[in-house]
Design a protein around this motif. Structure first.
Motif, PDB file in Angstrom:
ATOM      1  N   TYR A   1      -9.286  -1.448  -2.967  1.00  0.00           N
ATOM      2  CA  TYR A   1      -9.114  -2.877  -2.699  1.00  0.00           C
ATOM      3  C   TYR A   1     -10.470  -3.435  -2.279  1.00  0.00           C
ATOM      4  N   VAL A   2     -10.888  -4.532  -2.901  1.00  0.00           N
ATOM      5  CA  VAL A   2     -12.196  -5.124  -2.637  1.00  0.00           C
ATOM      6  C   VAL A   2     -12.009  -6.537  -2.111  1.00  0.00           C
ATOM      7  N   VAL A   3     -12.631  -6.837  -0.984  1.00  0.00           N
ATOM      8  CA  VAL A   3     -12.645  -8.189  -0.442  1.00  0.00           C
ATOM      9  C   VAL A   3     -14.102  -8.592  -0.228  1.00  0.00           C
ATOM     10  N   GLY A   4     -14.337  -9.885  -0.052  1.00  0.00           N
ATOM     11  CA  GLY A   4     -15.696 -10.366   0.164  1.00  0.00           C
ATOM     12  C   GLY A   4     -16.374 -10.757  -1.135  1.00  0.00           C
ATOM     13  N   GLY A   5     -17.580 -11.301  -0.986  1.00  0.00           N
ATOM     14  CA  GLY A   5     -18.320 -11.813  -2.126  1.00  0.00           C
ATOM     15  C   GLY A   5     -18.662 -10.785  -3.180  1.00  0.00           C
ATOM     16  N   GLY A   6     -18.750  -9.511  -2.791  1.00  0.00           N
ATOM     17  CA  GLY A   6     -19.059  -8.471  -3.759  1.00  0.00           C
ATOM     18  C   GLY A   6     -18.003  -8.308  -4.833  1.00  0.00           C
ATOM     19  N   GLY A   7     -16.786  -8.804  -4.559  1.00  0.00           N
ATOM     20  CA  GLY A   7     -15.732  -8.712  -5.562  1.00  0.00           C
ATOM     21  C   GLY A   7     -16.080  -9.470  -6.827  1.00  0.00           C
ATOM     22  N   CYS A   8     -16.795 -10.606  -6.685  1.00  0.00           N
ATOM     23  CA  CYS A   8     -17.221 -11.366  -7.864  1.00  0.00           C
ATOM     24  C   CYS A   8     -18.106 -10.521  -8.763  1.00  0.00           C
ATOM     25  N   LEU A   9     -19.037  -9.804  -8.148  1.00  0.00           N
ATOM     26  CA  LEU A   9     -19.984  -9.020  -8.928  1.00  0.00           C
ATOM     27  C   LEU A   9     -19.290  -7.866  -9.635  1.00  0.00           C
ATOM     28  N   ILE A  10     -18.352  -7.223  -8.929  1.00  0.00           N
ATOM     29  CA  ILE A  10     -17.628  -6.125  -9.560  1.00  0.00           C
ATOM     30  C   ILE A  10     -16.847  -6.632 -10.758  1.00  0.00           C
ATOM     31  N   ARG A  11     -16.185  -7.777 -10.614  1.00  0.00           N
ATOM     32  CA  ARG A  11     -15.412  -8.328 -11.715  1.00  0.00           C
ATOM     33  C   ARG A  11     -16.311  -8.726 -12.884  1.00  0.00           C
ATOM     34  N   ASN A  12     -17.464  -9.354 -12.591  1.00  0.00           N
ATOM     35  CA  ASN A  12     -18.322  -9.880 -13.657  1.00  0.00           C
ATOM     36  C   ASN A  12     -19.208  -8.829 -14.299  1.00  0.00           C
ATOM     37  N   PHE A  13     -19.575  -7.791 -13.542  1.00  0.00           N
ATOM     38  CA  PHE A  13     -20.608  -6.872 -14.045  1.00  0.00           C
ATOM     39  C   PHE A  13     -20.224  -5.403 -13.956  1.00  0.00           C
TER      40      PHE A  13
ATOM     41  N   ARG B   1      -6.231   0.095 -11.245  1.00  0.00           N
ATOM     42  CA  ARG B   1      -6.330   0.823  -9.980  1.00  0.00           C
ATOM     43  C   ARG B   1      -7.320   0.186  -8.999  1.00  0.00           C
ATOM     44  N   VAL B   2      -7.890  -0.933  -9.367  1.00  0.00           N
ATOM     45  CA  VAL B   2      -8.815  -1.657  -8.486  1.00  0.00           C
ATOM     46  C   VAL B   2      -8.294  -3.084  -8.336  1.00  0.00           C
ATOM     47  N   THR B   3      -8.075  -3.498  -7.100  1.00  0.00           N
ATOM     48  CA  THR B   3      -7.588  -4.851  -6.811  1.00  0.00           C
ATOM     49  C   THR B   3      -8.687  -5.634  -6.113  1.00  0.00           C
ATOM     50  N   ILE B   4      -9.065  -6.766  -6.706  1.00  0.00           N
ATOM     51  CA  ILE B   4     -10.066  -7.646  -6.097  1.00  0.00           C
ATOM     52  C   ILE B   4      -9.325  -8.845  -5.514  1.00  0.00           C
ATOM     53  N   LEU B   5      -9.384  -8.986  -4.204  1.00  0.00           N
ATOM     54  CA  LEU B   5      -8.679 -10.068  -3.522  1.00  0.00           C
ATOM     55  C   LEU B   5      -9.550 -11.316  -3.540  1.00  0.00           C
ATOM     56  N   ASP B   6      -9.061 -12.359  -4.209  1.00  0.00           N
ATOM     57  CA  ASP B   6      -9.852 -13.561  -4.433  1.00  0.00           C
ATOM     58  C   ASP B   6      -9.736 -14.600  -3.323  1.00  0.00           C
ATOM     59  N   ASP B   7      -8.775 -14.464  -2.440  1.00  0.00           N
ATOM     60  CA  ASP B   7      -8.557 -15.491  -1.422  1.00  0.00           C
ATOM     61  C   ASP B   7      -9.740 -15.536  -0.472  1.00  0.00           C
TER      62      ASP B   7
ATOM     63  N   PHE C   1       0.843  -1.196   0.000  1.00  0.00           N
ATOM     64  CA  PHE C   1       0.000   0.000   0.000  1.00  0.00           C
ATOM     65  C   PHE C   1       0.878   1.246   0.000  1.00  0.00           C
ATOM     66  N   LYS C   2       0.534   2.185  -0.875  1.00  0.00           N
ATOM     67  CA  LYS C   2       1.221   3.460  -0.912  1.00  0.00           C
ATOM     68  C   LYS C   2       0.191   4.572  -0.988  1.00  0.00           C
ATOM     69  N   GLY C   3       0.445   5.661  -0.310  1.00  0.00           N
ATOM     70  CA  GLY C   3      -0.464   6.795  -0.360  1.00  0.00           C
ATOM     71  C   GLY C   3      -1.824   6.466   0.209  1.00  0.00           C
ATOM     72  N   THR C   4      -2.872   6.914  -0.495  1.00  0.00           N
ATOM     73  CA  THR C   4      -4.250   6.734  -0.035  1.00  0.00           C
ATOM     74  C   THR C   4      -4.876   5.516  -0.691  1.00  0.00           C
ATOM     75  N   ASN C   5      -5.472   4.659   0.130  1.00  0.00           N
ATOM     76  CA  ASN C   5      -6.136   3.454  -0.356  1.00  0.00           C
ATOM     77  C   ASN C   5      -7.503   3.343   0.310  1.00  0.00           C
ATOM     78  N   LEU C   6      -8.468   2.825  -0.441  1.00  0.00           N
ATOM     79  CA  LEU C   6      -9.804   2.604   0.100  1.00  0.00           C
ATOM     80  C   LEU C   6     -10.084   1.109   0.066  1.00  0.00           C
ATOM     81  N   LEU C   7     -10.491   0.582   1.214  1.00  0.00           N
ATOM     82  CA  LEU C   7     -10.831  -0.834   1.331  1.00  0.00           C
ATOM     83  C   LEU C   7     -12.344  -0.969   1.398  1.00  0.00           C
ATOM     84  N   ALA C   8     -12.906  -1.843   0.546  1.00  0.00           N
ATOM     85  CA  ALA C   8     -14.341  -2.137   0.567  1.00  0.00           C
ATOM     86  C   ALA C   8     -14.504  -3.630   0.798  1.00  0.00           C
TER      87      ALA C   8
END
Length: 319
Positions: free
Chosen positions: A274-286, A293-299, A167-174
């Motif tokens: 940075y996106v974690v949780g089940g909502g990451g699937c929806l962001i990636r698919n739709f 600039r958007v990282t979806i953590l799949d673990d 992480f560098k500078g400003t980051n938003l986690l959802a």
């Protein structure tokens, strides 16, 4: 599994639909209970006598419970619902069974939504530790557990605690789960407690909207499992008009996610998301977004593993 002073540290990520540990990979769906090595749907059905079919059967206090059957509804205060205690016993059993352990001293590590943890922490801790010593069976194996402690953390942040070096500078986690969306600013690798929010806008809202849209447009009910498949993978083996209807709902839900983030001053040009949780699937698919600039953590186990890591570090500091 982490351990300190012969005590097993077991993380339980209590989802509103799934509970998990560390044995699954890929894009996670929100309604699961997780540990560092296992994942289980959170529905529970009680039986007075032993069920006919085997699989995920918990026997506790003379009652049989099938875990993963039915649908776990959203409950703001988990300490008001006995099901989460039963799910905890099941999760502990599944995690211990990975290592062929059936008796242990256990320190639990779990989480609550970001802005709710201040008010609910002690009640939830007491709820999880209501029985210092417990005997039960799961899948015909007997367990003897002594609960010796419990650490609770804000949801979302533990999933990225091991990534803070990037992480560098400003980051938003959802953290977009089934029931809630937790939003947290992380500036220069440090979480900003004064800039965190919890919105009741989880994936279940999209599920409900999709089912209602099919009913309103076509006059038929669609299986929740079919909608879940579309949300997770972007498609399913159904006729095109039905798929198009659900896809439109999912795209609108993702657009609403980004609208909520903008309400909290999200700017893709000025910060990384940075996106974690089940909502990451929806962001990636739709969703429509800048993948650079958007990282979806799949673990799927990231949060549970983060709980374990933080609990171990905190316990070591007390020594």
């Amino acid at each position: 599994m982490r351990e300190i002073r012969n005590t097993k540290i077991i993380a339980v990520d209590h989802g509103y639909g799934n509970i998990s540990s560390r044995t699954s990979t890929g894009c996670s769906y929100a309604r699961l209970a997780k540990t560092a090595n296992t994942v289980t749907p959170t529905g529970i059905t009680a039986y007075e006598t032993e069920p006919i079919f085997t699989g995920n059967i918990l026997e506790y206090n003379g009652t049989y419970y099938r875990i993963g059957e039915g649908h776990k509804e959203f409950i703001p205060d988990k300490a008001m619902d006995e099901d989460y205690y039963l799910l905890t016993l099941m999760a502990v059993a599944r995690e211990l069974n990975v290592f062929s352990i059936h008796e242990a001293d256990v320190h639990l590590a779990a989480g609550l939504p970001l802005t709710w943890i201040r008010n609910q922490r002690e009640a939830f801790r007491s709820y999880l530790l209501q029985n210092p010593e417990v005997r039960f069976s799961f899948n015909s194996k007997d367990y003897h557990i002594r609960f010796v402690g419990c650490s609770l953390y804000p949801q979302g942040y533990p999933a990225v605690v091991n990534h803070l070096g990037d992480f560098k500078g400003t980051n938003l986690l959802a953290d977009i789960g089934n029931g809630t969306m937790n939003i947290l600013y992380i500036n220069n690798k440090k979480a900003q407690e004064s800039r965190c929010w919890t919105e009741k806008f989880g994936v279940n809202q999209c599920m409900i909207a999709a089912k209602n849209a099919i009913l309103d447009r076509f006059g038929v009910k669609i299986e929740e499992s079919t909608v879940e498949q579309i949300l997770r993978f972007g498609t399913a083996d159904i006729a095109a008009p039905y798929l198009d209807c659900i896809t439109a709902v999912a795209r609108q839900y993702v657009a609403d996610i980004f609208a909520i983030l903008r309400k909290y001053e999200y700017s893709p040009d000025l910060m990384r998301l940075y996106v974690v949780g089940g909502g990451g699937c929806l962001i990636r698919n739709f969703g429509t977004y800048d993948k650079a600039r958007v990282t979806i953590l799949d673990d799927i186990f990231a949060t549970a593993k983060g709980y374990e890591y933080l609990a171990q570090m905190n316990l070591k500091r007390r020594e």
